[in-house]
Design a protein around this motif. Sequence first.
Motif, PDB file in Angstrom:
ATOM      1  N   SER A 157    -153.696  20.522  78.540  1.00 32.81           N
ATOM      2  CA  SER A 157    -153.987  18.156  78.770  1.00 32.81           C
ATOM      3  C   SER A 157    -154.664  18.083  79.971  1.00 32.81           C
ATOM      4  O   SER A 157    -155.169  17.319  79.867  1.00 32.81           O
ATOM      5  N   LEU A 158    -154.455  18.845  80.780  1.00 32.37           N
ATOM      6  CA  LEU A 158    -155.323  18.393  82.325  1.00 32.37           C
ATOM      7  C   LEU A 158    -156.905  18.608  82.040  1.00 32.37           C
ATOM      8  O   LEU A 158    -157.487  18.092  83.260  1.00 32.37           O
ATOM      9  N   ILE A 159    -157.161  20.378  81.493  1.00 35.40           N
ATOM     10  CA  ILE A 159    -157.766  20.639  81.700  1.00 35.40           C
ATOM     11  C   ILE A 159    -158.578  19.604  80.587  1.00 35.40           C
ATOM     12  O   ILE A 159    -159.916  18.885  80.991  1.00 35.40           O
ATOM     13  N   LEU A 160    -158.338  18.930  78.911  1.00 32.45           N
ATOM     14  CA  LEU A 160    -158.746  18.030  78.374  1.00 32.45           C
ATOM     15  C   LEU A 160    -159.302  17.086  79.337  1.00 32.45           C
ATOM     16  O   LEU A 160    -160.079  15.887  78.893  1.00 32.45           O
ATOM     17  N   ALA A 161    -158.865  16.568  80.488  1.00 34.96           N
ATOM     18  CA  ALA A 161    -158.071  15.766  81.462  1.00 34.96           C
ATOM     19  C   ALA A 161    -159.710  15.441  81.713  1.00 34.96           C
ATOM     20  O   ALA A 161    -160.397  14.564  81.727  1.00 34.96           O
ATOM     21  N   GLY A 162    -160.425  16.132  82.549  1.00 31.26           N
ATOM     22  CA  GLY A 162    -161.475  16.621  82.694  1.00 31.26           C
ATOM     23  C   GLY A 162    -162.449  16.829  81.664  1.00 31.26           C
ATOM     24  O   GLY A 162    -163.638  16.296  81.545  1.00 31.26           O
ATOM     25  N   LYS A 163    -162.081  17.235  81.201  1.00 31.47           N
ATOM     26  CA  LYS A 163    -163.793  17.178  80.093  1.00 31.47           C
ATOM     27  C   LYS A 163    -163.675  15.887  79.268  1.00 31.47           C
ATOM     28  O   LYS A 163    -164.763  15.298  78.972  1.00 31.47           O
ATOM     29  N   VAL A 164    -162.588  15.666  78.759  1.00 31.52           N
ATOM     30  CA  VAL A 164    -163.109  14.424  77.233  1.00 31.52           C
ATOM     31  C   VAL A 164    -162.578  13.300  77.810  1.00 31.52           C
ATOM     32  O   VAL A 164    -163.114  12.230  78.163  1.00 31.52           O
ATOM     33  N   GLY A 165    -161.561  13.286  79.036  1.00 35.55           N
ATOM     34  CA  GLY A 165    -161.764  12.458  80.332  1.00 35.55           C
ATOM     35  C   GLY A 165    -162.450  11.715  80.551  1.00 35.55           C
ATOM     36  O   GLY A 165    -163.511  10.563  80.634  1.00 35.55           O
ATOM     37  N   SER A 166    -163.858  12.802  81.341  1.00 36.92           N
ATOM     38  CA  SER A 166    -164.367  12.365  82.385  1.00 36.92           C
ATOM     39  C   SER A 166    -166.081  12.263  80.828  1.00 36.92           C
ATOM     40  O   SER A 166    -167.038  11.180  81.359  1.00 36.92           O
ATOM     41  N   VAL A 197    -157.250   6.718  68.928  1.00 36.82           N
ATOM     42  CA  VAL A 197    -156.161   7.378  68.172  1.00 36.82           C
ATOM     43  C   VAL A 197    -156.807   8.699  67.616  1.00 36.82           C
ATOM     44  O   VAL A 197    -156.217   9.628  66.806  1.00 36.82           O
ATOM     45  N   ALA A 198    -158.032   9.323  67.816  1.00 41.86           N
ATOM     46  CA  ALA A 198    -158.441  10.290  67.128  1.00 41.86           C
ATOM     47  C   ALA A 198    -158.016  11.001  68.531  1.00 41.86           C
ATOM     48  O   ALA A 198    -157.955  12.500  67.471  1.00 41.86           O
ATOM     49  N   PHE A 199    -158.100  11.108  68.966  1.00 34.56           N
ATOM     50  CA  PHE A 199    -157.818  11.840  70.261  1.00 34.56           C
ATOM     51  C   PHE A 199    -156.221  12.376  69.854  1.00 34.56           C
ATOM     52  O   PHE A 199    -155.396  13.389  70.331  1.00 34.56           O
ATOM     53  N   PHE A 205    -152.632  10.021  74.362  1.00 40.03           N
ATOM     54  CA  PHE A 205    -153.155   8.943  75.054  1.00 40.03           C
ATOM     55  C   PHE A 205    -153.241   8.081  76.253  1.00 40.03           C
ATOM     56  O   PHE A 205    -154.317   7.376  76.254  1.00 40.03           O
ATOM     57  N   ILE A 206    -152.686   8.882  77.676  1.00 39.96           N
ATOM     58  CA  ILE A 206    -153.005   8.799  78.644  1.00 39.96           C
ATOM     59  C   ILE A 206    -154.292   9.030  79.116  1.00 39.96           C
ATOM     60  O   ILE A 206    -155.095   7.978  79.503  1.00 39.96           O
ATOM     61  N   ILE A 207    -155.209  10.198  78.496  1.00 41.80           N
ATOM     62  CA  ILE A 207    -156.318  10.635  78.760  1.00 41.80           C
ATOM     63  C   ILE A 207    -157.447   9.348  78.513  1.00 41.80           C
ATOM     64  O   ILE A 207    -158.051   8.918  79.278  1.00 41.80           O
ATOM     65  N   ALA A 208    -157.408   9.167  77.158  1.00 41.55           N
ATOM     66  CA  ALA A 208    -157.999   8.232  76.710  1.00 41.55           C
ATOM     67  C   ALA A 208    -157.624   7.054  77.069  1.00 41.55           C
ATOM     68  O   ALA A 208    -158.919   6.135  77.248  1.00 41.55           O
ATOM     69  N   SER A 209    -157.070   6.555  76.936  1.00 43.06           N
ATOM     70  CA  SER A 209    -156.640   4.797  77.281  1.00 43.06           C
ATOM     71  C   SER A 209    -156.550   4.589  79.170  1.00 43.06           C
ATOM     72  O   SER A 209    -157.830   4.101  79.423  1.00 43.06           O
ATOM     73  N   VAL A 210    -156.852   5.468  80.236  1.00 33.02           N
ATOM     74  CA  VAL A 210    -156.571   5.653  81.879  1.00 33.02           C
ATOM     75  C   VAL A 210    -158.805   5.748  81.747  1.00 33.02           C
ATOM     76  O   VAL A 210    -158.973   5.230  81.922  1.00 33.02           O
ATOM     77  N   ALA A 211    -159.212   6.740  80.806  1.00 36.06           N
ATOM     78  CA  ALA A 211    -160.436   7.210  80.951  1.00 36.06           C
ATOM     79  C   ALA A 211    -161.422   5.656  80.206  1.00 36.06           C
ATOM     80  O   ALA A 211    -162.467   5.068  81.517  1.00 36.06           O
ATOM     81  N   SER A 212    -160.679   5.536  79.493  1.00 36.12           N
ATOM     82  CA  SER A 212    -161.840   3.806  79.192  1.00 36.12           C
ATOM     83  C   SER A 212    -162.017   2.831  79.548  1.00 36.12           C
ATOM     84  O   SER A 212    -162.332   2.479  80.144  1.00 36.12           O
ATOM     85  N   TYR A 213    -159.570   2.971  80.717  1.00 36.30           N
ATOM     86  CA  TYR A 213    -160.015   1.498  81.579  1.00 36.30           C
ATOM     87  C   TYR A 213    -160.924   2.215  82.451  1.00 36.30           C
ATOM     88  O   TYR A 213    -161.598   0.827  83.231  1.00 36.30           O
ATOM     89  N   TYR A 214    -161.171   2.969  83.717  1.00 35.08           N
ATOM     90  CA  TYR A 214    -162.016   2.830  84.397  1.00 35.08           C
ATOM     91  C   TYR A 214    -163.338   3.257  83.326  1.00 35.08           C
ATOM     92  O   TYR A 214    -164.145   2.180  84.240  1.00 35.08           O
ATOM     93  N   GLY A 215    -163.505   3.696  82.571  1.00 37.00           N
ATOM     94  CA  GLY A 215    -165.512   3.374  82.083  1.00 37.00           C
ATOM     95  C   GLY A 215    -165.350   1.986  81.775  1.00 37.00           C
ATOM     96  O   GLY A 215    -166.364   1.193  82.063  1.00 37.00           O
ATOM     97  N   TYR A 216    -165.093   1.424  81.231  1.00 32.40           N
ATOM     98  CA  TYR A 216    -164.852  -0.383  80.812  1.00 32.40           C
ATOM     99  C   TYR A 216    -164.871  -1.275  82.155  1.00 32.40           C
ATOM    100  O   TYR A 216    -165.348  -2.138  82.166  1.00 32.40           O
ATOM    101  N   HIS A 217    -164.291  -0.467  83.277  1.00 33.88           N
ATOM    102  CA  HIS A 217    -164.358  -1.562  84.581  1.00 33.88           C
ATOM    103  C   HIS A 217    -165.376  -1.590  85.340  1.00 33.88           C
ATOM    104  O   HIS A 217    -165.323  -1.053  86.723  1.00 33.88           O
TER     105      HIS A 217
END
Lengths: 246, 246
Positions: B93-102, B137-139, B198-210
């Motif tokens: 998940s930490l690795i995917l936080a880098g790939k998917v989150g960014s 949901v997808a992630f 959920f953490i990865i997708a929602s936190v990344a979306s939050y930072y992108g959205y703002h």
Amino acid sequence: MIQIENIQKTFGSNRVLKGITSTFETGKTNLIIGQSGSGKTVLLKCIIGLLNPDEGDILYDQRPLSEMDKNTRTQLRTEMGVLFQGSALFDSMSVIDNVLFPLRMFSPLNEKAQRDRALYCLDRVGLQGKETLFPSEISGGMQKRAAIARAIALNPKYLFCDEPNSGLDPLTSIKIDELITDITREFQMTTIINTHDMNSVRTMGENIVFIHQGEKDWEGHMDEIDRSPQSKLHEFIYAGYAQSKR
Amino acid sequence: MTLLEHIGLYSLLMYKTFSVPQRWKMFFKQLWLEIEKLGANSLSITLIISVFMGAVMTMQTQMNTENPLLPSYTTGLVTRDTLLLEFCSSILSLILAGKVGSNIASEIGTMRISEQIDAMEIMGVNSANFLILPKIVAFMIFIPFLVIYSMFFGLLGGYFISLFTDLITPSTYIYGIQYWFISWYIYYSLIKSVIFAFIIASVASYYGYHAYGGALDVGKASTHAVVNSSVLILMFNVVLTKLLLA
């Protein structure tokens, strides 16, 4: 028809709009002009509801925006078409999918009818044959056209254009201006254009609102500019001409 | 911005995100695209990391447990439990936080600064619901497959070591990975990974959205998304371990 009444907006200690009142009529190209930083983009964002004014109200065909609930606002937004300065086409979608997007979200039409409508809009803006291309594969002028096609897809009552000619060459700018004027008349829309392009002012300004430092300084038809005693307006309109004479 | 302001804005965004989609057909279309983009496109990196990590874990465990008091199957057992308990959920998940989150933060951030999100809002589309909900949901749907996939290839990596080196025999390794197997560890890993998704997708979306400003700000949003989702994963890892295992 859109009426704005005493619109005021402040960011921190900066009073950006200082009580602007005007009426934008249906079937006419209404221009908001002014120098960079004069407040015209903030005014346009207030009109389309992206920003809430601190005071004053906006009336869409006598319907006050401030009194609309969430559902009514959503309904109103389906009656709006907006052309953003940078086109704001969705990068991940092809040109036709961009035009189809509002139709798929809000139109009751079936798939085929939606596609026909999208093709008609693209044809109307002269983008036939470019349907499958992506925004990154077409020129800036074509992107503006595609954005206009998307804006008119739902047959809106109100069309808003923020700097439609920015980044375009003079010839393409004229074509975009003509297109906006034509569709405004053809679909009897209330069109508000935010611009500082003097060619646009001279050719399509049926109703011009000149904003200076957050205040409405002058309002009138393009033919009345020369007769206006407003020195600030003349300074703004003829600045480029005066520079070139020197 | 203070931590409380971030929490407030994040909560408001999630409230806006978790509403009924305006068009289910469009939602499912987006969902499939996101499953492919966020999930399926992560298969190769998951495979590479899992095989190599499984191999290294096996080698290091073997080299550090060469005590005659420890049974020979210890290596397989430790490798299996490390993979199941931590690597395939938390570290992956930490690795995917880098790939998917960014990926998510930069995509949504670019849409924000290029006014594509404004364009959606003006059309009357709930942009948070349309853009963010399918990603979350997808992630969350796909990550259990990635975890199982990672477990398999991690164990396979260890098997390759037993096959191609003389550190441990394949039969001892196979015996070790089967010895005293606790199936709850798999469920524990899957539950953790869904929460981390959920953490990865929602936190990344939050930072992108703002994200506001230019390309530099999108880069910053992407960095914040990766750093903060990683920190949250580590914190929740402790909480979930206490709740599910201790």
